[in-house]
Write an enzyme that holds these catalytic residues in place. Structure first.
Site, PDB file in Angstrom:
ATOM      1  N   HIS A  86       0.696  -0.987   0.014  1.00 11.19           N
ATOM      2  CA  HIS A  86       0.018  -0.004   0.016  1.00 11.19           C
ATOM      3  C   HIS A  86       1.008   1.374  -0.033  1.00 11.19           C
ATOM      4  CE1 HIS A  86      -2.768   3.082   1.186  1.00 11.19           C
ATOM      5  NE2 HIS A  86      -3.956   2.427   0.821  1.00 11.19           N
ATOM      6  N   GLU A 158      -3.536   1.943  -7.261  1.00 11.81           N
ATOM      7  CA  GLU A 158      -4.098   3.186  -6.424  1.00 11.81           C
ATOM      8  C   GLU A 158      -3.292   4.458  -6.742  1.00 11.81           C
ATOM      9  OE1 GLU A 158      -6.303   1.504  -2.951  1.00 11.81           O
ATOM     10  OE2 GLU A 158      -4.059   1.499  -2.226  1.00 11.81           O
ATOM     11  N   GLY A 164      -7.599   9.137  -0.587  1.00 16.00           N
ATOM     12  CA  GLY A 164      -8.135   9.851   0.670  1.00 16.00           C
ATOM     13  C   GLY A 164      -8.079  11.307   0.488  1.00 16.00           C
ATOM     14  N   SER A 204     -10.445   7.124  -3.246  1.00 18.71           N
ATOM     15  CA  SER A 204     -11.436   7.961  -3.171  1.00 18.71           C
ATOM     16  C   SER A 204     -12.733   7.361  -4.144  1.00 18.71           C
ATOM     17  CB  SER A 204     -11.345   9.532  -3.737  1.00 18.71           C
ATOM     18  OG  SER A 204     -10.329  10.113  -2.751  1.00 18.71           O
ATOM     19  N   GLY A 225     -11.004   2.524   0.654  1.00 17.41           N
ATOM     20  CA  GLY A 225     -10.451   2.976   2.216  1.00 17.41           C
ATOM     21  C   GLY A 225     -11.609   3.950   2.995  1.00 17.41           C
ATOM     22  N   GLY A 226     -11.557   5.070   2.901  1.00 13.38           N
ATOM     23  CA  GLY A 226     -12.433   6.028   3.626  1.00 13.38           C
ATOM     24  C   GLY A 226     -13.906   5.746   3.485  1.00 13.38           C
TER      25      GLY A 226
END
Ligand code: PGA
Length: 244
Positions: A86, A158, A164, A204, A225-226
């Site tokens: 990551h 990514e 993010g 995102s 993620g978020g």
């Protein structure tokens, strides 16, 4: 590094309550912090299409590495997947390609499935050299592996400038990179391996853009993620995949 144990349990519970029926080609993987893994695993009991993952593992099998967790330890906790490479691990913990490929070997030796992350920083995207940059990450991370391991490999693209930040790659940018990654794999391992490989998009991803991203022929899913921290958003993304 979000949510305490109680909050994590509540989140997983809410996700399970709203989970749609998945088709047989779809899988949901939940990769909580190490501390949550046993608890999440227990919550997952009996769910056939939801799988347990971890966010990292160490590059050695055991030893005096205070604070670290080995691939074998994860396996013993019924973990099935591990995310490696990551961008936050690469940036904040100085993990380089050589270390990441050692971790990949550890994971595969312990019969874990690997979600290998790659992606370029903003200055590389702005310079237009992202294909070359990501190609080098893929080669450095994976090209030492025999073809037989690829059934246990997933790649997550990514772009760092999208993680993010609320700034998502357009579906055109995502598709272009995913097709490039697939062609890089094909050049080394052939069309079957490349065609069977899942390439996820991360950065995102949210309910409002997931459908467009998942409609791209080379985007096979998402690394979230978020938006995975809110059950309704994560479920919205899963539903977009069901409809894709
Ligand atoms: P994000 O994170 O969805 O919050 O952008 C993606 C990731 O951390 O892999």
């Amino acid at each position: 590094m979000n949510l305490d144990l109680n909050e994590g349990a509540a989140l997983v519970n809410d996700i399970f309550k709203g989970l749609p029926v998945l088709n047989e080609l779809m899988q949901v993987v939940i990769a909580p912090p190490f501390l949550h893994i046993r608890q999440t695993g227990e919550q997952l009991t009996g769910m056939i299409d939801v799988h347990l993952g971890a966010q990292n593992c160490h590059s050695e099998s055991s030893g005096a590495y205070t604070g670290e967790i080995s691939a074998g330890m994860l396996k013993s906790a019924d973990v099935e997947y591990v995310i490696l490479g990551h961008s936050e691990r690469r940036e904040y913990f100085k993990e380089d390609d050589a270390l990441i490929s050692k971790k990949i070997n550890q994971a595969l030796n312990n019969e874990l499935k690997v979600i290998f992350c790659c992606g370029e920083p903003l200055e590389i995207r702005d310079a237009g050299t992202q294909n070359n940059y990501v190609e080098n990450q893929v080669k450095a991370g994976l090209f030492h592996l025999g073809e037989e391991h690829f059934k246990n490999i997933t790649i997550a693209y990514e772009p760092i400038w999208a993680i993010g930040t609320g700034r998502t790659a357009t579906s055109v940018q995502a598709q272009e990179m995913h097709a490039h990654i697939r062609s890089v794999i094909e050049s080394q391992y052939g069309a079957d391996t490349a065609g069977n490989l899942s390439i996820l998009y991360g950065g995102s991803c949210k309910p409002s853009n997931a459908a467009e991203l998942f409609a791209c022929p080379d985007v096979d899913g998402g690394l979230i993620g978020g938006a995975s921290l809110k059950a309704s958003e994560f479920l919205g993304i899963i539903n977009a995949m069901v409809d894709a």
